[in-house]
Enzyme design. Structure first.
Site, PDB file in Angstrom:
ATOM      1  CG  MET A 190      49.590 -11.855 -33.756  1.00 48.39           C
ATOM      2  SD  MET A 190      50.617 -12.855 -32.681  1.00 48.39           S
ATOM      3  CE  MET A 190      49.464 -14.129 -32.155  1.00 48.39           C
ATOM      4  CG  ASN A 191      47.122 -15.981 -36.286  1.00 43.42           C
ATOM      5  OD1 ASN A 191      47.630 -16.742 -35.478  1.00 43.42           O
ATOM      6  ND2 ASN A 191      46.133 -15.163 -35.972  1.00 43.42           N
TER       7      ASN A 191
ATOM      8  CB  SER B 286      55.979 -21.428 -35.570  1.00 40.20           C
ATOM      9  OG  SER B 286      56.023 -20.444 -34.549  1.00 40.20           O
TER      10      SER B 286
ATOM     11  CG  ASP C  45      59.036 -19.374 -33.084  1.00 42.87           C
ATOM     12  OD1 ASP C  45      58.816 -18.528 -33.974  1.00 42.87           O
ATOM     13  OD2 ASP C  45      58.142 -20.128 -32.652  1.00 42.87           O
ATOM     14  CD  GLU C  46      56.486 -16.498 -30.408  1.00 41.25           C
ATOM     15  OE1 GLU C  46      56.335 -15.259 -30.427  1.00 41.25           O
ATOM     16  OE2 GLU C  46      55.627 -17.298 -30.813  1.00 41.25           O
TER      17      GLU C  46
ATOM     18  CB  CYS D 128      43.585  -7.801 -43.675  1.00 41.52           C
ATOM     19  SG  CYS D 128      42.279  -6.855 -42.838  1.00 41.52           S
TER      20      CYS D 128
END
Length: 202
Positions: free
Chosen positions: A11-12, A16, A87-88, A145
């Site tokens: 994630m992040n 996108s 995407d996704e 992280c």
């Protein structure tokens, strides 16, 4: 021959953003792209890919029953496509990944798929599993992280720092629900049931 690419990350990581930049690069050179996103991701306006840095673009929407090959072939027949971007991609079915591979092999259109590799329990999504198996090119987009190491895992948590260790594979959310962490801190959080204190745990 056109290739099927899988860009995966936690994630992040900016997936996108990278997708939107790639589509822009094609269009800037007068080439047509077809952009897709998952219907299940309803964090923003439906049918829109929105990045965390504010970029956005309209997109076609796929669900479990969507015939991607048919839709792409129809669009390509109307005016030639030079690239398809998804995407996704973790929400694709295995069959839909196969359809995208056919688009590359039979229509000679490159397909760039962007998505998560694993869920909040460290398990592969179905779409990601199939992409990892048959994509021509695998690229990891790096995330960081809280300890500074490379983030490869996704923790689902609440506002109090409690980490989910069971539940549905798909719960839509962003920074309010998920934290990208390295494997060490993922293991620590799953064992303790809480987000690590990166100041002390690093």
């Amino acid at each position: 021959m056109a290739k099927l690419y899988f860009y995966y990350a936690s994630m992040n990581a900016g997936k996108s953003t990278v997708l939107l930049q790639a589509s822009f690069n094609y269009r800037e050179r007068g080439m047509r792209t077809m952009v897709w996103t998952a219907a299940v991701d309803d964090r923003y306006r439906p049918g829109t890919i929105t990045s965390r840095i504010g970029l956005e673009a309209e997109a076609h929407v796929f669900a479990a029953e969507t015939d991607l090959r048919g839709a792409i072939e129809t669009e390509h027949a109307a005016a030639p496509l030079h690239c398809v971007l998804v995407d996704e991609a973790q929400f694709l079915s295995g069959a839909q990944v196969g359809q995208l591979a056919d688009i590359c092999d039979e229509l000679d259109i490159p397909v760039l798929a962007y998505g998560l590799r694993t869920d909040f329990l460290g398990q592969l999504f179905d779409g990601s599993r199939r992409l990892l198996a048959i994509a021509d090119v695998l690229n990891e987009i790096k995330a960081v992280c809280g300890c500074g190491r490379k983030a490869t895992m996704n923790l689902r948590c609440d506002h109090h720092g409690h980490v989910a260790r069971a539940g549905a594979q798909t719960v839509i959310g962003g920074n309010d629900r998920y934290v990208a962490v390295c494997r060490r801190h993922f293991t620590m959080a799953m064992r303790n049931g809480r987000l690590p204190d990166f100041r002390r745990a690093a």
